[in-house]
Design a protein around this motif. Structure first.
Motif, PDB file in Angstrom:
ATOM      1  N   SER A  25       0.801  -1.139   0.107  1.00 43.65           N
ATOM      2  CA  SER A  25      -0.029  -0.089   0.319  1.00 43.65           C
ATOM      3  C   SER A  25       0.943   1.350   0.065  1.00 43.65           C
ATOM      4  O   SER A  25       0.684   2.179  -0.608  1.00 43.65           O
ATOM      5  CB  SER A  25      -0.771   0.218   1.231  1.00 43.65           C
ATOM      6  OG  SER A  25      -1.863  -1.201   1.171  1.00 43.65           O
ATOM      7  N   GLU A  26       2.068   1.369   0.767  1.00 38.55           N
ATOM      8  CA  GLU A  26       2.797   2.188   0.751  1.00 38.55           C
ATOM      9  C   GLU A  26       3.495   2.686  -0.465  1.00 38.55           C
ATOM     10  O   GLU A  26       3.535   3.728  -1.205  1.00 38.55           O
ATOM     11  CB  GLU A  26       4.017   2.069   1.793  1.00 38.55           C
ATOM     12  CG  GLU A  26       3.658   2.000   3.095  1.00 38.55           C
ATOM     13  CD  GLU A  26       3.370   3.462   3.812  1.00 38.55           C
ATOM     14  OE1 GLU A  26       3.562   4.362   2.952  1.00 38.55           O
ATOM     15  OE2 GLU A  26       3.134   3.591   4.872  1.00 38.55           O
ATOM     16  N   ARG A  27       3.838   1.565  -1.128  1.00 38.14           N
ATOM     17  CA  ARG A  27       4.158   1.594  -2.635  1.00 38.14           C
ATOM     18  C   ARG A  27       3.382   1.938  -3.812  1.00 38.14           C
ATOM     19  O   ARG A  27       3.615   2.801  -4.666  1.00 38.14           O
ATOM     20  CB  ARG A  27       4.951   0.214  -3.197  1.00 38.14           C
ATOM     21  CG  ARG A  27       6.192  -0.206  -2.310  1.00 38.14           C
ATOM     22  CD  ARG A  27       6.515  -1.467  -3.002  1.00 38.14           C
ATOM     23  NE  ARG A  27       7.861  -2.151  -2.214  1.00 38.14           N
ATOM     24  CZ  ARG A  27       8.303  -3.213  -2.360  1.00 38.14           C
ATOM     25  NH1 ARG A  27       7.818  -4.131  -3.288  1.00 38.14           N
ATOM     26  NH2 ARG A  27       9.605  -3.612  -1.907  1.00 38.14           N
ATOM     27  N   ALA A  28       1.991   1.783  -3.499  1.00 36.25           N
ATOM     28  CA  ALA A  28       0.903   2.033  -4.485  1.00 36.25           C
ATOM     29  C   ALA A  28       0.631   3.429  -4.084  1.00 36.25           C
ATOM     30  O   ALA A  28      -0.394   4.118  -4.890  1.00 36.25           O
ATOM     31  CB  ALA A  28      -0.085   1.242  -4.503  1.00 36.25           C
ATOM     32  N   LYS A  29       0.735   3.843  -2.772  1.00 35.03           N
ATOM     33  CA  LYS A  29       0.272   5.234  -2.494  1.00 35.03           C
ATOM     34  C   LYS A  29      -1.211   5.205  -2.195  1.00 35.03           C
ATOM     35  O   LYS A  29      -1.986   6.153  -2.417  1.00 35.03           O
ATOM     36  CB  LYS A  29       0.815   6.414  -3.112  1.00 35.03           C
ATOM     37  CG  LYS A  29       2.183   6.697  -3.166  1.00 35.03           C
ATOM     38  CD  LYS A  29       2.551   7.838  -3.855  1.00 35.03           C
ATOM     39  CE  LYS A  29       4.121   7.972  -3.810  1.00 35.03           C
ATOM     40  NZ  LYS A  29       4.822   7.848  -2.634  1.00 35.03           N
ATOM     41  N   ARG A  30      -1.856   3.972  -2.022  1.00 33.29           N
ATOM     42  CA  ARG A  30      -3.275   3.762  -1.786  1.00 33.29           C
ATOM     43  C   ARG A  30      -3.607   2.293  -1.222  1.00 33.29           C
ATOM     44  O   ARG A  30      -2.330   1.705  -1.245  1.00 33.29           O
ATOM     45  CB  ARG A  30      -3.827   3.739  -3.209  1.00 33.29           C
ATOM     46  CG  ARG A  30      -3.338   2.599  -4.048  1.00 33.29           C
ATOM     47  CD  ARG A  30      -4.302   2.606  -5.494  1.00 33.29           C
ATOM     48  NE  ARG A  30      -3.869   1.477  -6.421  1.00 33.29           N
ATOM     49  CZ  ARG A  30      -4.560   0.522  -6.113  1.00 33.29           C
ATOM     50  NH1 ARG A  30      -5.643   0.207  -5.366  1.00 33.29           N
ATOM     51  NH2 ARG A  30      -4.168  -0.190  -7.107  1.00 33.29           N
ATOM     52  N   VAL A  31      -4.753   2.203  -0.459  1.00 31.92           N
ATOM     53  CA  VAL A  31      -4.890   1.145   0.256  1.00 31.92           C
ATOM     54  C   VAL A  31      -5.244   0.069  -0.912  1.00 31.92           C
ATOM     55  O   VAL A  31      -6.039   0.121  -1.569  1.00 31.92           O
ATOM     56  CB  VAL A  31      -5.806   1.167   1.297  1.00 31.92           C
ATOM     57  CG1 VAL A  31      -6.172  -0.134   1.774  1.00 31.92           C
ATOM     58  CG2 VAL A  31      -5.659   2.147   2.189  1.00 31.92           C
TER      59      VAL A  31
END
Length: 211
Positions: A25-31
């Protein structure tokens, strides 16, 4: 010794699912709701179900039975469940049902072992069960939310319910002197909070971009 090996291994799976979901989620900047989250959830739930049964702890068993098949639904929604060998799928599907059937057919023994467990006072049993129900409701909520959207997702409500239920379970674990529950639930606090923040940041960014 075997009891705690099973319990801690289950918590390793649960902790790993949270950490991996958090990192992705941190990498995608979304849950995000990755398949590995649900695979590890099912593995951990299977083991924790056994742990709760071995410990004569109805609160743990109840929590796992409710969420177990929701994990399978999410794996099915992601197309992963169909790829699991048939014999493994049959074992995973049947095991909880057989255990529940045994409990029903041996009602007197079930009530004595779980509800009249001298190691767990009734008030504590009820408190632990309520905590497990609240914690498990996050998956019930996630299930209906995902069904409406037609895909497996982890909405912000899931994480809010997670925080609430986790706090109750940690309190239950402290009173019962259960290191498995205390360690397993404590690890998730940071990840639950962080997912809520990621969700809000993503929503704010989307609103700022006119999305």
């Amino acid at each position: 010794m075997l009891l705690y090996v099973v319990g801690f291994l289950a918590q390793v799976f649960f902790s790993a699912r949270i950490l991996l979901q958090w990192i992705l989620s941190e990498r995608a900047k979304r849950v995000v709701s990755p398949s590995i989250f649900w695979i590890l959830s099912l593995a951990g739930s299977y083991l924790l179900f056994i742990y709760g049964w071995m410990r004569d702890d109805f609160a743990i068993v109840l929590g796992q039975v409710i969420s177990y098949y929701i994990y399978i639904w999410n794996l099915s929604a992601k197309g992963v469940w169909a790829k699991v060998p048939g014999i493994v799928r049959a074992l995973l599907l049947v095991t909880p049902a057989v255990a529940i059937g045994f409990a029903v057919s041996h009602a007197d023994t079930f009530v004595h072992d779980f509800f009249r467990n001298e190691k767990v006072p009734l008030w504590l049993l009820l408190f632990g069960s309520v905590g497990q129900v609240i914690f498990t409701l996050r998956f019930v909520y996630q299930y209906f939310y995902s069904r409406r959207r037609g895909e497996s997702v982890l909405p912000v409500g899931f994480w809010i319910i997670s925080l609430t239920g986790s706090a109750a379970i940690v309190a239950y674990g402290i009173v019962r002197h259960d290191p498995v529950l205390i360690l397993g639930q404590s690890v998730g606090f940071i990840a639950y909070t962080r997912n809520i923040l990621i969700y809000r940041k993503a929503r704010a960014a989307s609103a700022g971009n006119g999305g």
